[in-house]
Design an enzyme around this catalytic site. Sequence first.
Site, PDB file in Angstrom:
ATOM      1  CD  GLU C  29       2.780   6.108  -5.116  1.00 11.66           C
ATOM      2  OE1 GLU C  29       3.161   5.805  -4.623  1.00 11.66           O
ATOM      3  OE2 GLU C  29       2.610   6.375  -6.473  1.00 11.66           O
ATOM      4  CG  LEU C  56       0.858   2.411  -6.899  1.00  4.34           C
ATOM      5  CD1 LEU C  56       0.612   1.786  -5.479  1.00  4.34           C
ATOM      6  CD2 LEU C  56       2.492   2.093  -6.303  1.00  4.34           C
ATOM      7  CB  SER C  57      -0.951   6.369 -12.252  1.00  6.49           C
ATOM      8  OG  SER C  57      -1.601   5.472 -12.130  1.00  6.49           O
ATOM      9  CD  GLU C  58       4.855   6.163  -8.770  1.00  4.69           C
ATOM     10  OE1 GLU C  58       4.516   5.084  -9.787  1.00  4.69           O
ATOM     11  OE2 GLU C  58       4.738   5.839  -7.528  1.00  4.69           O
ATOM     12  CD  GLN C  80       4.530   5.765  -0.735  1.00  6.53           C
ATOM     13  OE1 GLN C  80       5.056   4.184  -0.901  1.00  6.53           O
ATOM     14  NE2 GLN C  80       3.584   5.629  -0.116  1.00  6.53           N
ATOM     15  CG  PHE C  86      15.585   6.913 -11.471  1.00  4.46           C
ATOM     16  CD1 PHE C  86      16.186   7.983 -10.913  1.00  4.46           C
ATOM     17  CD2 PHE C  86      16.796   5.108 -11.004  1.00  4.46           C
ATOM     18  CE1 PHE C  86      17.891   8.150 -10.278  1.00  4.46           C
ATOM     19  CE2 PHE C  86      18.081   5.491 -10.376  1.00  4.46           C
ATOM     20  CZ  PHE C  86      18.530   6.993  -9.845  1.00  4.46           C
ATOM     21  CG  HIS C 128      13.536   1.455  -1.651  1.00  3.14           C
ATOM     22  ND1 HIS C 128      12.628   0.531  -3.216  1.00  3.14           N
ATOM     23  CD2 HIS C 128      12.317   1.492  -1.741  1.00  3.14           C
ATOM     24  CE1 HIS C 128      12.220  -0.383  -2.915  1.00  3.14           C
ATOM     25  NE2 HIS C 128      11.144   0.691  -2.543  1.00  3.14           N
TER      26      HIS C 128
HETATM   27  C1  LIG Z   1       6.584   2.565  -8.118  1.00  4.46           C
HETATM   28  C2  LIG Z   1       6.620   2.611  -7.560  1.00  4.46           C
HETATM   29  N1  LIG Z   1       5.776   3.369  -6.151  1.00  4.46           N
HETATM   30  C3  LIG Z   1       5.931   3.347  -5.441  1.00  4.46           C
HETATM   31  C4  LIG Z   1       6.102   2.324  -4.568  1.00  4.46           C
HETATM   32  C5  LIG Z   1       6.414   2.331  -3.006  1.00  4.46           C
HETATM   33  N2  LIG Z   1       5.081   1.036  -2.900  1.00  4.46           N
HETATM   34  C6  LIG Z   1       6.233   0.107  -2.182  1.00  4.46           C
HETATM   35  S1  LIG Z   1       4.000  -1.170  -2.100  1.00  4.46           S
HETATM   36  C7  LIG Z   1       3.478   0.132  -2.882  1.00  4.46           C
HETATM   37  C8  LIG Z   1       1.869  -0.511  -2.156  1.00  4.46           C
HETATM   38  C9  LIG Z   1       1.733  -1.976  -3.286  1.00  4.46           C
HETATM   39  O1  LIG Z   1       0.266  -1.729  -3.474  1.00  4.46           O
HETATM   40  P1  LIG Z   1      -0.451  -3.145  -4.406  1.00  4.46           P
HETATM   41  O2  LIG Z   1       0.533  -3.549  -5.519  1.00  4.46           O
HETATM   42  O3  LIG Z   1      -1.417  -3.808  -3.952  1.00  4.46           O
HETATM   43  O4  LIG Z   1       1.091  -4.354  -3.065  1.00  4.46           O
HETATM   44  P2  LIG Z   1       0.264  -4.644  -1.914  1.00  4.46           P
HETATM   45  O5  LIG Z   1       1.698  -4.512  -1.424  1.00  4.46           O
HETATM   46  O6  LIG Z   1      -1.217  -4.821  -1.633  1.00  4.46           O
HETATM   47  O7  LIG Z   1       1.622  -6.113  -2.040  1.00  4.46           O
HETATM   48  C10 LIG Z   1       3.731   1.518  -2.631  1.00  4.46           C
HETATM   49  C11 LIG Z   1       2.931   2.700  -3.092  1.00  4.46           C
HETATM   50  C12 LIG Z   1       7.094   1.795  -5.303  1.00  4.46           C
HETATM   51  N3  LIG Z   1       7.941   0.546  -4.731  1.00  4.46           N
HETATM   52  N4  LIG Z   1       7.483   1.350  -6.638  1.00  4.46           N
END
Ligand SMILES: Cc1ncc(C[n+]2csc(CCOP(=O)(O)OP(=O)(O)O)c2C)c(N)n1
Lengths: 327, 327, 322, 322
Positions: C29, C56-58, C80, C86, C128
């Site tokens: 990501e 976001l499809s880990e 990230q 997990f 985190h």
């Molecule tokens: C499952 C997961 N993958 C990655 C992350 C890292 N991360 C935190 S916010 C984010 C982006 C989220 O985007 P969105 O759902 O559009 O929400 P926005 O930040 O735009 O409010 C990422 C990749 C996370 N917290 N959880």
Amino acid sequence: MDSAELYRTVRLIRRFEERAIELVRSGEIVGGIHPYIGQEAIAAGVCGALRRDDIITSTHRGHGHVLAKGADPVRMMAELAGRVTGLNKGRGGSMHAADFSLGIFGANGIVGAGGAIAAGAAWARRAQRTADAETGDVVAVNFFGDGAVSQGVLLEAFNLAGLWKIPVIFVCENNGYATTMPVEAGVAGSITGRAEAFGIPATTVDGQDPECVQAVSEAAVIRARSGGGPSLIECMTYRFDAHHTFEHKARLNYRSEDELAAGRSRDPLDIQGARVPSDARSRIDAEIEELLAEAVRFAVTSPKPDPADALDHLYATGLRVRTGVNN
Amino acid sequence: MDSAELYRTVRLIRRFEERAIELVRSGEIVGGIHPYIGQEAIAAGVCGALRRDDIITSTHRGHGHVLAKGADPVRMMAELAGRVTGLNKGRGGSMHAADFSLGIFGANGIVGAGGAIAAGAAWARRAQRTADAETGDVVAVNFFGDGAVSQGVLLEAFNLAGLWKIPVIFVCENNGYATTMPVEAGVAGSITGRAEAFGIPATTVDGQDPECVQAVSEAAVIRARSGGGPSLIECMTYRFDAHHTFEHKARLNYRSEDELAAGRSRDPLDIQGARVPSDARSRIDAEIEELLAEAVRFAVTSPKPDPADALDHLYATGLRVRTGVNN
Amino acid sequence: MPKLSYLKALNRALGDEMARDDSVVVLGEDIGVGVAGVTTGLLAKYGDQRIVDMPLSEQAFTSFATGAAMAGLRPVIEFQIPSLLFLTFEQIANQAHKFSLMTGGQTKVPVTYVVPGSGSRTGWAGQHSDHPYSLFAHVGVKTVLPATPADAYGLLASAIRDDDPVVFFAPSGALTVRDDLDFASLAPVPIGVGRVAREGTDLTVVALGHLVHTALAVAEELAGEASIEVFDPRTVYPFDWAGLSASVAKTGRLVVIDDSNRSCGIGGEIIATVVEDHRLLAPPKRVTRPDGAVLPFALELDRAVQPTHEQLVAAVQAVLKS
Amino acid sequence: MPKLSYLKALNRALGDEMARDDSVVVLGEDIGVGVAGVTTGLLAKYGDQRIVDMPLSEQAFTSFATGAAMAGLRPVIEFQIPSLLFLTFEQIANQAHKFSLMTGGQTKVPVTYVVPGSGSRTGWAGQHSDHPYSLFAHVGVKTVLPATPADAYGLLASAIRDDDPVVFFAPSGALTVRDDLDFASLAPVPIGVGRVAREGTDLTVVALGHLVHTALAVAEELAGEASIEVFDPRTVYPFDWAGLSASVAKTGRLVVIDDSNRSCGIGGEIIATVVEDHRLLAPPKRVTRPDGAVLPFALELDRAVQPTHEQLVAAVQAVLKS
Ligand SMILES: Cc1ncc(C[n+]2csc(CCOP(=O)(O)OP(=O)(O)O)c2C)c(N)n1
Ligand SMILES: Cc1ncc(C[n+]2csc(CCOP(=O)(O)OP(=O)(O)O)c2C)c(N)n1
Ligand SMILES: [Mg+2]
Ligand SMILES: [Mg+2]
């Protein structure tokens, strides 16, 4: 909520975030925040349609939802500053702020995690409802971003909600990006289509206008309370500020200046502000300034937790486990 | 594949399963199997549309797919009997049978797990394609059941496939049940709708007729090979036998006798058999009996693995790790 | 000699491996813009078919990498957050890890999972701040945890070249470490081989990841009292038991400092294995996170559940005395 | 006295808890017809709002249970396969486990996760034969692993009544164990309290789950050579360190038999903790699965990577001799 109340909520969130960013800069808030600035109409409009006993689950960008659902801004700010007087006694911080007495089942650090939690909570409330209750079902709202609609557990939650007509409302805040990934690059098909595939009706709404959001939310709430099942609301919005305050120091260059200007031009504060007489508006603004001044003062002067209590609440039963050293 | 070849495949799978069930009963196959009986038209028709270098990923109910893609029934039977001569040297058994030389990336014990693996494999093959290749992309097929469409990772895989127009074909074998759960109880919305939500075109086909399945598969393969992207084929079918052979001893009563009779009335063996002249049919049947007699003989007479080799292949590098006892 | 930071070493190793082998691709990501710093500059150089930004499809992209690996590529995944391990535990422990054995050696899964910024990130709170390398040592996925820029470079190169899945933890507490290095000396470091970070004769401190630096500081501080050997395993699994054994055979005393939760962490494994094979001069000790730790948000509390310099000093002194 | 099997004890405990407390609901796959035997008869009695058949969405229904628990119910989840705990590791370890601390004690998550048939199922191969209790001991989720019908009953009752998440492993190797029991004597067994399954004075064998029966057989077989105490912790986490300490203080010798992978398993944790606190008369030993084990399909191989009676005999004799 009436127009003035909606304005008040938008303004409160905006100024809360601005004050919080100051505290990030001054080092009083450690770890930074994901600012909600620009998206306030959604939290205000959705929560404006909810009852006190309704439930929400929120995200990493959760301050707006938590405040709109009624959390005390003073204790919220103290939480961000990691003080024992905070909502979570300083244990949660920005990404985990919660107030269960108001149905706020927490912000969540994991994208997509709140959907199944909200569905389960709403299902439980329905199961607990006594036969004589005439107020309709408790409704749960799950907020999430455009990035979350690619997360398996959220899609699975759509299935459970669709199957059992659970009184849950999925609110997608489509701000165009998941961190730096444009929604078109991350989402095949459409966001509303993903809900519809599970038999969940979905609408797209202007997420910059609190009254639009509230109207659509009210319809979804009525439906959910009366056994009509879940729905999804896609709110088109724009994140005015950084993904996270770390971006204030890093130049990531994924959004052009033009795009930023266009996105910021539809400000919920202006849109809703225009609906409130200017004297009322000034009164509200002043009240909020005072409230937030108190919040900041309270936050920075409240006591910090005692390191000896670091493992308090690790277990709900109070179980005490071994520390990290031989004794 | 022509009609006789399709018949041959259906017959081979049917008789393979029947012989395997005998070996389960006699104790030569330990742990039982998930019989594919009744669903043979799908494996035959889909794999009839594939090239040798195409890839498949399969399921817990995988024998049909593995055989239809060309695996040696003799070494397959030896695998089920846990012999060193088996496809996987006796390390995999029924739920993990694989033959990478034929693009068979394995049956899989976890429902929904094969979708992302197939998508990744197809994506890799496309990336590896040399500029002068004129044969079109390698295609990967992921087989799964109706239960799998509620599994998050499969839905996430739909998203990746849809986004990047990956040459992958998702084949859903809708046999009406996930173990004992009826598809209506487990799937909100529709199976085809779940693919369409990710921009993946989907069709439903009679999964009892090998020629229907093959025709629809050929269209999907052409599309995928030429850069047209993924598709989903929902094959309506019926499981004639138990979910797993353990059910032969347990009365679970989730399907009525009437339903069973109706489901079994459309037998792919009869449907395809009717298209083959009876002398050809007899010849094929006889060949298959002979082949399977040899398979059973080979399986039960092949050597069992040496316990000393239990950790062979644990690491591809040949790394040897500690055993379970102090030495 | 130029200075190289740990983070830059990762970036350099990744770039060098991509240059060396076309089959190396990176999935993650926000790796195009390089939010974490590991992939900086690589999109421009290698294009979006080798530096592939993921939705976001880990779970899917983890198994996608498994499929790509079995088809011949060498994917590197950047996660990230530590706890995304997990989320993808099924895909790593039950799929990627098991294919080789289950297929009787027909295939291999050369995928590297990199977590830049494992452990506490100071103020990122409960979800985190995990440091779950012991989980992978338990299920048996190769796991590296380098402490220095040179080892970060060398172990990332080796992980990418390895034919098995490898989880690579780059602790937050080490990312900013900078060392004087002759860039020409950067080279693969073998997986499974530890190093003596400081020689000593009275007591062995095994320190993992960023805590190697804590242990070195403690050894220096206590130099007047005792001669402390610091052993840096570098790889958590497979562990360099022979290397550690040599150290302990010499010193006869053992303390472990480990940022894992206490129960079933690698710290306990080290102590158990050593006492099975050696008669120590004194009972060994561990400095770890508490059992079942969840890092609370407030800084004071976050710090209070991580192993500290002072705790290590106390443990070393106690073992020296007994 | 009537005989009660382990599996029937689970069924009875679940039924009794559902009768006792309306807020107990059960979620799982094929639990209506009761494929695994744990829920037999309960759908007819309690209806489909309390015995709820789930689609194959383990991640969602795990967090669904978390939400329901925070709203006041006491969900019990039945998982069909041990490795479904890998699939839902995020939902258990990163969500359910962390809510109490992260919210400063505002909420609790009383969910019980039951795996009937953990460990090898004899011929179910690599993805269905895991025994991952040590993973939960590491992240700090309460974890029980009863060996007998009475303890299965008692610990399931306690798990359901506990205000924290609890993982309940019912090993395949114990499901068919039957004991003579006065049903009226069935009662909750406290989480975190072990039992001495056989008294002895020369050596303590700690045995977990179904291996308690192996240990008892070995103790009997070697009764002429030595007096062996068998300690059954019953709970993997939080471990009964005081109970074990009392046993080891008496015997001075320790062997552990544990169906976990060796590295970072509870077997190693037990040895580490004991040697930190006790000076043993001889180096301790462990009998476990190998490092990183994947159970191969063929029966001979499946058996070869599980701890055996013979291995335990050898380990006990070696420790007695040294
Ligand atoms: C499952 C997961 N993958 C990655 C992350 C890292 N991360 C935190 S916010 C984010 C982006 C989220 O985007 P969105 O759902 O559009 O929400 P926005 O930040 O735009 O409010 C990422 C990749 C996370 N917290 N959880
Ligand atoms: C993720 C996962 N959950 C549960 C199981 C246990 N299980 C094995 S097969 C099966 C039913 C699968 O149904 P379906 O996908 O329709 O395939 P079918 O058995 O009908 O061929 C279940 C629940 C599993 N193997 N994997
Ligand atoms: Mg977004
Ligand atoms: Mg099915």
